[in-house]
Enzyme design. Structure first.
Site, PDB file in Angstrom:
ATOM      1  N   SER A 283       0.836  -1.199   0.000  1.00 44.56           N
ATOM      2  CA  SER A 283       0.000   0.000   0.000  1.00 44.56           C
ATOM      3  C   SER A 283       0.869   1.247   0.000  1.00 44.56           C
ATOM      4  CB  SER A 283      -0.896   0.006   1.247  1.00 44.56           C
ATOM      5  OG  SER A 283      -1.461   1.280   1.469  1.00 44.56           O
ATOM      6  N   LYS A 284       0.560   2.177  -0.899  1.00 42.17           N
ATOM      7  CA  LYS A 284       1.293   3.443  -0.940  1.00 42.17           C
ATOM      8  C   LYS A 284       1.096   4.223   0.358  1.00 42.17           C
ATOM      9  CE  LYS A 284       0.686   3.764  -5.954  1.00 42.17           C
ATOM     10  NZ  LYS A 284       0.076   4.528  -7.062  1.00 42.17           N
ATOM     11  N   ARG A 285      -0.020   3.964   1.036  1.00 39.29           N
ATOM     12  CA  ARG A 285      -0.335   4.695   2.258  1.00 39.29           C
ATOM     13  C   ARG A 285       0.456   4.172   3.456  1.00 39.29           C
ATOM     14  NH1 ARG A 285      -6.573   5.527   3.336  1.00 39.29           N
ATOM     15  NH2 ARG A 285      -6.250   6.602   1.358  1.00 39.29           N
ATOM     16  N   HIS A 286       0.695   2.849   3.490  1.00 44.34           N
ATOM     17  CA  HIS A 286       1.305   2.254   4.674  1.00 44.34           C
ATOM     18  C   HIS A 286       2.722   1.719   4.438  1.00 44.34           C
ATOM     19  CE1 HIS A 286      -3.150   1.703   5.446  1.00 44.34           C
ATOM     20  NE2 HIS A 286      -2.758   2.444   6.460  1.00 44.34           N
TER      21      HIS A 286
END
Length: 536
Positions: A283-286
């Site tokens: 995930s790009k977010r995590h």
């Protein structure tokens, strides 16, 4: 206009003759392996993309006259990011993965950017239409949207209903004359077809059971991924397609396209995906998913290449980490040991702690190396980092160049078992190495003065940083430490300007005798001066 037409025909004829020559040369085995990495310029290079590029590069280097090509797939113009293609190639070159052919390097099979190859896609799409293997579709976006809504309500598979496949020649001609926008769709046969992936084996499918006739050429003249991919791989003489498993679902369509065009498909290898430790998609977010993030953090090409290559097999057991700090030597070593057919079919889980382990081992191998030239290079790198982050450091104002280099070598030797990446040494944790503390806010006390006198004398008389030094230092600190004078914290303040962090005994060893004594003497003099000012 006639001149332009002649020029266009000559260009098509020239391209056709080149294609015939390439196919003939491949038939005679005069050309070796040709593989490609084909990213879309929609942002930064994904860590999974780096691994795919690495596999292609290594496979090419294993073969005499093997060629590694970078092709930019920019047919989806809505997602383009300016300058992303140059950034992608620059990042690959940072890792030592240099293409033999690319938009920057050039080559005999260019152009290497799909938006510059539209005439090829138009030619082969029209060829398929003329042979009855494809057809123009005039359905509007509104009709397609309504069709999708109806299929959703009826719990049906969402797919095109092939309406325009059954238009008569006169109906098609009428819509063409009316300049009705259209796309070109591939005719899917209602029959079982075989297709093969070299890692998975042979499979069978009836595409008509899962989808309608797919779009090959969009109304703006740009090809879809499927047509552009197949046409470019054929015209560029690609012998092996090594790409992520997420493209496996496209493979039947691609085989069908190769058959429709009468071309021999290359060998396909769909490599396992990279997942996080929970088995979920990165995930790009995590997760840190872009190579540029790791570059900014200070990881070396060798550390990152070791890390991505260690996932999903393809190398002998216990290969990693390969302790070759020079990533060019590392790539040669990996090419000698890479076994493409031995790649795992299971997705690889990225344990980011392993990246730090590999980086630590590589950094330590550099710092303990007997190669004087390598050490000189590392000292020069560290010096530039210090200048960039601590321009006013005392090491530049008080030391000669030679003394500065010796000081840095001593620090690197002392910290060889603590540093994961070289740029860790210019983080806030190690800022005390380059900047002396100025604000320790200590009050005068007889116990502090006694301690400083005794500890300075002890350090001055020390000849070895051995266990006996550790024991005596701890004994001295404990002797004078109390609630009013918590010396473990006070010592960190005096030596590093912080209350928490590197253990005190380690601080003394890292700073060395001369710098430790200098800092403690500065504190002693300041405390004594404050006491005199208070009494006055």
């Amino acid at each position: 206009m006639i001149t332009n037409c002649h020029q266009h025909n000559r260009r098509l004829l020239s391209g056709f003759l080149k294609t015939i020559n390439r196919v003939y040369r491949r038939y005679l085995h005069e050309e070796g392996v040709r593989v490609r990495f084909a990213p879309s310029p929609t942002g930064y290079l994904h860590i999974g993309g780096l691994r795919t590029a690495l596999y292609n590069y290594l496979f090419a280097r294993q073969h005499k006259d093997g060629k590694f090509i970078v092709r930019i797939e920019d047919t989806d113009q809505s997602r383009l990011v300016p300058s992303a293609n140059r950034r992608l190639i620059k990042t690959l070159e940072w890792a030592g993965i240099r293409p033999d052919e690319s938009p920057a390097v050039g080559g005999d099979y260019g152009p290497y950017t799909q938006s510059e190859r539209l005439h090829y896609y138009k030619k082969y799409a029209e060829q398929l239409v003329s042979e009855g293997r494809a057809y123009p579709c005039f359905c509007s976006q509104r009709r397609l949207g309504l069709l999708k809504m109806q299929q959703t309500r009826n719990n049906e598979v969402q797919r095109y209903d092939n309406r325009c496949r059954h238009l008569s020649e006169s109906e098609v001609r009428e819509k063409m004359l009316a300049r009705t926008p259209y796309v070109i769709r591939l005719v899917l046969k209602s029959e079982q077809m075989s297709y093969k992936d070299a890692l998975v084996g042979e499979m069978n499918i009836n595409l008509k059971d899962y989808e309608g006739d797919p779009v090959l050429l969009k109304s703006d003249g740009f090809a879809t991924y499927h047509l552009a991919n197949v046409v470019d791989d054929h015209l560029m003489g690609i012998t092996h397609v090594i790409r992520g498993k997420e493209w496996m679902s496209s493979l039947p369509k691609h085989f069908h396209l190769y058959q429709s065009l009468g071309w021999q498909p290359p060998q396909f290898y769909h490599v396992p995906l990279l997942m996080n430790m929970d088995g979920k998609k990165l995930s790009k977010r995590h997760d840190a998913v872009f190579v540029e993030e790791y570059i900014k953090r200070g990881y070396t090409p060798s550390a990152l290449l070791n890390f991505v290559a260690s996932c999903s097999g393809g190398f002998p057991p216990d290969t990693f980490p390969v302790l070759l700090p020079d990533h060019r030597e590392l790539l040669e070593h990996l090419a000698e040991n890479f076994n493409l057919p031995k790649l795992s079919q299971h997705d690889g889980k990225l344990n980011f702690a392993k990246l730090d382990e590999f980086s630590f081992e590589l950094t330590r191998s550099v710092l303990t190396s007997d190669d004087s030239e390598l050490k000189h290079e590392i000292v020069a790198q560290l010096k530039e980092m210090i200048k960039a982050n601590f321009e006013e450091s005392y090491i530049f104002t008080e030391f000669s160049d030679e003394a500065c280099d010796d000081h840095l070598k001593s620090i690197l030797e002392t910290l060889k078992d603590r540093v994961v990446k070289l740029n860790d040494l210019v983080s806030q944790e190690f800022a005390f190495l380059w900047c002396r503390p100025t604000d320790y806010d200590l009050e005068h006390s007889k116990e502090l003065v006694k301690f400083l006198k005794e500890f300075i004398k002890f350090v001055n008389n020390t000849t070895d940083w051995d266990d006996e030094f550790d024991a005596t230092a701890r004994k001295l600190i404990k002797k004078y430490s109390n609630k009013q004078l918590p010396l473990w914290k006070v010592m960190r303040l005096m030596l590093a300007g912080v209350e928490n962090g590197v253990p005190v005994i380690d601080l003394v060893k890292i700073l060395g005798k001369t710098e430790t004594v200098r800092r403690l003497e500065t504190v002693y003099n300041d405390v004594m001066e404050m006491d005199r000012m208070t009494r006055a």
